[in-house]
Motif scaffolding. Structure first.
Motif, PDB file in Angstrom:
ATOM      1  N   LEU B  44      18.599 -38.229 -49.526  1.00 41.48           N
ATOM      2  CA  LEU B  44      17.920 -38.419 -50.804  1.00 41.48           C
ATOM      3  C   LEU B  44      17.331 -37.117 -51.335  1.00 41.48           C
ATOM      4  CD1 LEU B  44      16.019 -41.819 -50.310  1.00 41.48           C
ATOM      5  CD2 LEU B  44      17.794 -41.341 -52.005  1.00 41.48           C
ATOM      6  N   GLY B  54      14.277 -31.109 -46.378  1.00 40.99           N
ATOM      7  CA  GLY B  54      14.070 -31.838 -45.130  1.00 40.99           C
ATOM      8  C   GLY B  54      12.902 -32.802 -45.129  1.00 40.99           C
ATOM      9  N   LEU B  58      16.393 -39.154 -44.363  1.00 44.34           N
ATOM     10  CA  LEU B  58      17.521 -40.082 -44.404  1.00 44.34           C
ATOM     11  C   LEU B  58      18.733 -39.496 -43.694  1.00 44.34           C
ATOM     12  CD1 LEU B  58      18.218 -42.842 -45.908  1.00 44.34           C
ATOM     13  CD2 LEU B  58      15.982 -41.913 -46.363  1.00 44.34           C
TER      14      LEU B  58
HETATM   15  S1  FES Z   1      18.350 -35.190 -47.032  1.00 41.57           S
HETATM   16 FE1  FES Z   1      16.227 -35.565 -47.026  1.00 41.57          FE
HETATM   17  S2  FES Z   1      15.655 -34.805 -45.064  1.00 41.57           S
HETATM   18 FE2  FES Z   1      17.727 -34.287 -45.218  1.00 41.57          FE
END
Ligand code: FES
Ligand code: SF4
Lengths: 493, 275
Positions: B44, B54, B58
């Protein structure tokens, strides 16, 4: 008609417990006077509370989709009423022909499915079996059993209305169709053609349903007087005085048929209607200012519309209206149970109108949104929802957020009338100090004629949970009978 | 060569995701390599071209130690949050690809963890999908469907958050913000501005606007900025354009959230350059 000795205890009861709200009980309180006559009946509805507050601070373009959540049966009506208000906010006076016709088609689909639901699921058991009959049979299952063909037609009528809605709003329920100043989707030729497939059957079944209702009402003299009250009527009419459910002027007529006002621009509704707050109910009591609080209450919905209009634009429904009019000997039909008859006249009008619109070349047009004009801070949208005149009134700030909302939902329009009908039935059927099962059933039939919102959605199987209480002149509880959603009746004094 | 020996052989610059060998270039993260190879790892807060952040978690994947085959690390039999003794759970979007990594991604257990995270995102904000104009175009909603989420599971927080509609064309509805910082990064890295930031910690964390009054109207945000269009949920919206796309033609009526390159489709859609 105001309560006196009982105010104290009633004040306490204003805190309606949330359980009964969740379960959607209807609750009726009957107040006795010193001579043990019912001097007031109170039908409690606890819906719509807080919605106006909830909308505050939300952007205006979101409102049609927020408010349609008010109702699971007529969300389209709320979406459309709000959309009409929003059109004013963005300075649109006139929609494109295609957009206006799509909105009308949507609304006819909505009204058809709501009326079909009401008749076949909620009221046909009462009407077909007689409202004194065994409650175990008097439900949709009983109808399916004894009149399977009729029940099936009902289901199909409702489904067709929903099919119309889905074609325009993308979903049968809680779809999106309106945008400020127009609509968001064309009706494709393929979608139109799919709707044309069954329209002839729909017309035939609507005619059958009407014939049945007409026959039941005219053949049963006891239906004439049951819960019947004389009242003023309020509805929208078209510019020629015709039955109109999407856009027109307001007309109010007295019980004898005399004009109170006519072709009134609904944006000025606050000059003609005021809402009274009573301590025992969350639902307000609207009245016509000209006639005052005591005399100014009125009825809305199918009975009001069919009585109030001068004619209906579609031939079959117009012929039916004339017979209705003859039954009233040229005057208004005040019979509360004639709501059912009027409702089916409207259902037929919806079917005929859908037929006409599907044959109108504009309906598959592509010009969906009108040019937006100058922004305004206030918008008022009014529509004839299946249950009656529905008012949506919004004010916004310069950022486009709602600062104030006022809704008069259809059921509210019948608030006083329902209490009056309940009182009339209670006076006739209450014997002594005991609430009988028969009384409870009869009260239910009276309330149901108005098709109040609480009997919809969750209680679509005709098993409306209902509680009736009897209070003496000192406000003491004398008796209480409760019927649960499962049909089980309990005395809980 | 025995199977065992084969597994211990490292092909230079490849990783293995769910048994599939995937090449990578130096400096790529696991996410970069996966997306380049057309392998979807749910995410996301990640957007190709922006610095990885980060935060949403997800993209959690398991890296088993070398030689531990993907089948052995299948976590179907393990409880929700336990960590593979032989490996570790990492964010694919921030973890560099290293030759020989044996990665589990699309497993029932990991998807279960992702579902739980998604449920938390829902209950921490005020996500009222039925009336939200982003419905059908919202990546969070699509993720919930993708992961088979049927309810919020946890009790709702009902946080109190402010709406900022002061800007003439862009609206900020913090009720729906999932703190992914995509707008923060897009503003800084693409638009060359610094309109948004996250302030506060834990449950009080919220999106702020870098302007003297804290209002969007006083910022230098413009309608054409990427920051005005990048929000994966309905927290940053172009005003007065909701509900224009009919049901049936919204992004996730036509696409799956797992389609690679979908972010370009979405951006074109919200910028109205797709027609
Ligand atoms: S895509 Fe949101 S922590 Fe990796
Ligand atoms: S506003 Fe949207 S893009 Fe910005 S942090 Fe919140 S969810 Fe992410």
């Amino acid at each position: 008609m105001e309560q006196n000795a009982t105010s104290q205890s009633n004040l306490r009861r204003v805190a309606i417990d949330p359980i009964s709200r969740v379960e959607g009980h209807g609750r009726i309180t009957l107040l006795l006077d010193d001579e043990n006559h019912i001097h007031e009946a109170r039908f409690h509805i606890v819906e719509f509370r807080g919605f106006e507050k909830f909308i505050q601070g939300r952007p205006y373009w979101e409102v049609p989709f927020l408010v349609q959540r008010l109702c699971g049966i007529c969300p389209v009506s709320h979406q459309l009423a709000a959309a009409k208000a929003v059109d004013q906010l963005v300075g649109v006076e006139r929609l494109t022909p295609t957009a206006e016709k799509l909105r009308r088609l949507l609304h006819f689909g909505q009204t058809l499915q709501s009326h079909a639901l009401h008749f076949f699921h909620l009221s046909s058991p009462d009407l077909l079996f007689g409202f004194g009959s065994d409650p175990a049979q008097r439900n949709i299952v009983g109808v399916l059993d004894k009149y399977p063909e009729l029940a099936l037609k009902g289901v199909k009528l409702r489904k067709y209305g929903q099919q119309v809605i889905a074609a325009i709003a993308g979903k049968r329920i809680h779809g999106t169709a309106t945008v400020p100043g127009g609509m968001n989707k064309i009706l494709t030729i393929a979608e139109r053609d799919a709707l044309l497939v069954d329209i002839k059957d729909i017309l035939a079944w609507s005619s059958d349903a009407l014939a049945l209702n007409e026959q039941i009402h005219t053949a049963n003299p006891e239906h004439r007087d049951f819960a019947t009250i004389r009242s003023n009527f309020l509805s929208m009419v078209g510019s020629g005085g015709e039955l109109e459910i999407y856009h027109g002027g307001l007309r109010a007529r007295s019980a004898s048929g005399a004009d109170i006002f006519d072709q009134f621009d609904y944006r000025g509704y606050q000059q003609i209607i005021r809402e009274e707050v009573r301590p025992w109910s969350y639902m307000k009591f609207p009245y016509l200012i000209e006639l005052g609080k005591e005399q100014g209450w009125y009825r809305v919905g199918p009975l009001a519309r069919v009585n109030n209009c001068d004619f209906i634009s579609t031939p079959l429904a117009e012929a039916a209206r004339k017979r209705f009019r003859e039954f009233g000997q040229g005057g208004f039909v005040h019979d509360t149970l004639a709501y059912h008859w009027a409702r089916m006249i409207e259902a037929l009008h919806c079917a005929e109108s859908i037929y006409e619109l599907l044959h109108d070349p504009d309906i598959t047009g592509t010009d969906l949104v009108a040019d937006l004009g100058e922004k305004r801070r206030e918008g008022i949208g009014v529509i004839e929802a299946p249950r009656g005149t529905l008012f949506h009134h919004y004010q916004i700030d310069e950022e486009g957020l709602i600062t104030k909302a006022n809704l008069i939902v259809s059921t509210t329009g019948n608030n006083q009338a329902m209490n009056e009908s309940v009182r009339s039935v209670a006076n006739e059927y209450l014997d002594g100090h005991e609430i009988t099962e028969g009384l409870l059933n009869h009260l239910e039939v009276a309330v149901r004629a108005y098709d109040p919102c609480l009997s919809c959605a969750t209680h679509a199987l005709g098993k409306m949970p209902l509680q009736v209480e009897l209070l003496d002149a000192d406000g003491m509880l004398v008796d209480r009978l409760t019927k649960g959603g499962n049909g089980v009746i309990e005395r809980t004094v | 060569m025995s199977t065992e020996a084969k597994q211990n052989t490292i092909t230079p610059n490849t990783i293995t995701i769910d048994g599939q060998e995937i090449p990578f270039k130096d400096g790529q993260t696991i996410m970069d390599a996966a997306l380049a190879a057309g392998v979807y790892i749910p995410h996301l807060c990640h957007r190709p071209g922006l610095t990885p952040h980060g935060s949403c978690k997800l993209c959690v994947v398991d890296i088993g130690s070398r030689g531990v085959s993907f089948h052995n690390s299948d976590r179907r039999v393990q409880t929700k949050f336990s960590v593979d003794i032989d490996g570790r759970s990492v964010s694919a979007c921030t973890t560099p690809a290293v030759a020989g990594q044996q990665i589990s991604n699309n497993t029932p257990a990991l998807n279960e963890v992702r579902k739980t995270i998604t449920q938390m995102l829902f209950i921490e904000g005020n996500h009222i999908c039925p009336s939200c104009e982003k419905s059908g175009d919202c990546t969070l909603q699509a993720m919930a469907y993708h992961l088979g989420m049927l309810d919020g599971h946890f009790p709702q927080f009902f946080p109190h958050r402010e709406v900022d509609a002061s800007h003439p064309t862009v609206m900020l509805d913090r009720d729906r913000c999932i703190l992914c910082e995509l707008c923060v990064r897009a503003s800084r890295e693409v638009d060359g501005k610094n309109v948004f930031a996250i302030a506060g910690r834990g449950i009080t964390a919220h999106l702020i606007v870098n302007s003297p009054s804290g209002k969007l109207a006083d910022s230098d945000l413009e309608t054409g900025d990427m920051a005005a269009h990048i929000c994966p949920v309905g927290a940053i919206l172009i005003k007065e354009h909701g509900y224009e796309v009919p049901i049936g033609r919204r992004t996730f009526d036509l696409h799956q959230v797992g389609e690679i390159g979908l972010e370009k489709v979405i951006l074109a859609k919200v910028r109205h350059t797709d027609e």
